[in-house]
Design an enzyme around this catalytic site. Structure first.
Site, PDB file in Angstrom:
ATOM      1  N   GLU A  93     -10.949   7.963 -21.526  1.00  0.00           N
ATOM      2  CA  GLU A  93     -10.563   8.181 -23.056  1.00  0.00           C
ATOM      3  C   GLU A  93     -10.759   9.722 -23.483  1.00  0.00           C
ATOM      4  O   GLU A  93     -10.954   9.755 -24.440  1.00  0.00           O
ATOM      5  CB  GLU A  93     -11.364   7.219 -24.029  1.00  0.00           C
ATOM      6  CG  GLU A  93     -11.357   5.791 -23.535  1.00  0.00           C
ATOM      7  CD  GLU A  93     -12.274   4.962 -24.390  1.00  0.00           C
ATOM      8  OE1 GLU A  93     -11.821   3.812 -24.709  1.00  0.00           O
ATOM      9  OE2 GLU A  93     -13.348   5.282 -24.471  1.00  0.00           O
TER      10      GLU A  93
HETATM   11  C1  ACM Z   1     -14.628   2.666 -21.283  1.00  0.00           C
HETATM   12  O1  ACM Z   1     -15.008   1.580 -21.588  1.00  0.00           O
HETATM   13  N1  ACM Z   1     -14.340   3.674 -22.265  1.00  0.00           N
HETATM   14  C2  ACM Z   1     -14.962   3.052 -19.874  1.00  0.00           C
END
Ligand code: ACM
Length: 523
Positions: A338
């Site tokens: 992310e």
């Molecule tokens: C995640 O759940 N951002 C790895």
């Protein structure tokens, strides 16, 4: 005449003493069928021989002298005294008064080269546990613990006997890596909480615990060369709750506690995104150019390191070096998920450079599935959480895969709409949905490319051990089975009965599991 009388009396005394001594040996051990009813994970093969072994005050534990075996024996003795009050001797100097033995021994000629393999042969006067290593012996004694009945049977003698059903068990894990992850960054969990989690994970034969040590909301591990990380970055947590961090001594205490349970700690420093707490502590690391402030919300994807600045890599070198020096296990997790405000080019450049730093410090890199887009080598491991295609791309590059698909394996997803804690972005995960899938086929990854499975527990909505337990238990027990047991031995209806039988153990451990209505929990 006098002499004859004396001799007769003496003979009589000898006879009486020997009857008294053999009284126990002559106990007919009750016939009990060895089943898998109390066993999780399900072993490879179980054969009943319809008798039983008396665990009692005349039992001792002996072990091979190879490294680690002695401590496995001591560990078993500690657990037996806690559940039965029997204080068994381990490798006693004399076998006087000892009538039954639990032998824990190294065996080098297993058909499999799996170091966690073990065999149990339970007979009327002896339990033989043969294992390929001390780790295998440790897995084997968990099976013995699960077979010890909750109550003694003192109808058999005038002292307490715990009768263990006789038979043979052959066992080895399907996957090398069986793990849970705990996010100690969104909310901090104490050393004692982590130890309790490790205790229960080890009972179900897991062998890794991944600690998500850093995120936007908090930095949780002391780095001596960059002290502000914890002085500033350690203070905050989600919702304005109390922060905290592990000193290097605390972390070492966790590592050692886990090591005794043959569990490896996998440290994660999440980067280049999820780095607000780090950049707040040392603004030179920041790549957003925005005004930095403490973050206590739960949104993701707004932070990034400056991926083109050498100081950032000098910083990462120090962090990886200090943590790696405290971590005996082979892995270092760099996060990589992310990073929505990092450009693609910067992200790839970053992951490539960091992968070399991890390698330099002697560790194997793990990254969340986004890292496959960088030029990572086959020595790196991809953790699939979001995109199957990423995991498959990793396989094409020769990488091993850890399966943690959000819709099946995320412990922080709610069970249903009534759950007290948890999130819902990947859907509800009731206990059966969490169990009823096959890592072997779920993401179309060839079996030989699957390193194992991991169940992550993100902590946005939980703040203490009871809340952790609500989300993790019972689901994490199912992931332990998915990692260990072969597909032919897994079946929801059978599993739910075995899971129901875990309730007394969980209660004894003080684990406030979620009492799912799908399970007829044993009183
Ligand atoms: C995640 O759940 N951002 C790895």
């Amino acid at each position: 005449m006098k002499t004859t009388l004396k001799t007769t009396a003496l003979l009589l005394v000898i006879l009486l003493v020997s009857i008294a001594c053999t009284q126990k040996r002559e106990l007919a051990m009750p016939s009990i069928e060895l089943t898998t009813d109390f066993l999780i994970p399900h072993p490879v093969k179980v054969t009943a021989t319809n008798s039983s072994f008396p665990l009692d005050q005349y039992t001792a534990i002996t072990t091979s002298m190879e490294e680690g075996f002695d401590d496995v024996g001591l560990f078993l003795a500690e657990k037996i005294i806690a559940t039965t009050s029997l204080d068994l001797q381990v490798n006693p100097a004399s076998m006087k008064d000892i009538e039954t033995v639990i032998n824990i021994h190294l065996k080098s000629d297993f058909e499999t080269d799996n170091l966690e393999a073990y065999e149990l042969d339970i007979r009327e006067n002896e339990i033989m546990l043969h294992a390929a290593s001390a780790a295998g012996a440790f897995r084997g004694i968990q099976t013995i613990r699960q077979l010890i009945p909750e109550q003694s049977n003192d109808n058999l003698a005038d002292y307490s006997i715990w009768t263990i059903p006789s038979g043979e068990i052959t066992d080895a894990p399907q996957f090398k890596y069986r793990s849970a992850m705990l996010d100690v960054a969104r909310h901090f969990f104490s050393v004692e909480d982590v130890k309790k989690y490790i205790d229960v994970l080890s009972y179900y034969k897991m062998n890794n615990l991944h600690l998500h040590l850093t995120d936007d909301q908090g930095w949780r591990i002391e780095i001596k060369s960059w002290p502000k990380l914890t002085e500033i970055g350690g203070k905050t947590a989600v919702g304005g709750d109390q922060g905290g961090f592990y000193t290097q001594e605390d972390y070492t205490e966790i590592v050692n506690y886990a090591a005794r349970r043959h569990i490896n700690i996998v440290p994660e420093v999440d980067m280049p995104g999820h780095t607000n707490a780090a950049s707040l502590s040392y603004p030179i690391l920041d790549g957003t150019g925005k005004k930095l402030k403490p973050y206590e919300g739960i949104d993701v994807g707004f932070s990034t390191f400056d991926c083109r600045k050498d100081t950032v890599y000098a910083f990462i070198d120090d962090v990886v070096r200090e943590i790696s020096a405290l971590t005996p296990g082979p892995y270092f997790h760099i996060g990589g998920d992310e990073s929505h405000t990092t450009t693609k080019d910067d992200f790839n450049y970053f992951v490539n450079r960091v992968s070399k730093i991890v390698e330099k410090h002697g560790k194997q890199m793990i990254g969340w599935d986004e890292v496959v887009h960088a030029d990572v080598g086959e020595n790196a491991i991809v953790q699939y959480w979001n995109k199957k295609e990423n995991a498959q791309k990793g396989v094409e590059k020769g990488m091993q895969v850890i399966l943690s698909p959000g819709q099946r394996a995320y412990l922080d997803m709610k069970y249903d709409e009534n759950s007290k804690h948890g999130l819902t972005w990947a859907g509800y995960i009731p206990v059966d949905v969490g169990y009823n899938w096959s890592p072997e086929t779920f993401a179309k990854i060839p079996l030989e490319s699957i390193l194992g499975i991991e169940a992550p527990l993100w902590s946005e909505t939980i703040t203490n051990l009871d809340e952790l337990s609500y989300l993790a238990f019972p689901r994490v027990i199912g992931y332990a089975e998915l990692g260990w047991s072969i597909e032919q031995n897994r079946n929801w209806d059978d599993y739910r009965t075995r899971l129901a039988n875990q309730a007394p153990y969980l209660r004894k451990e003080g684990i406030k599991y979620y009492p799912s209505k799908l399970i007829d929990w044993k009183e």
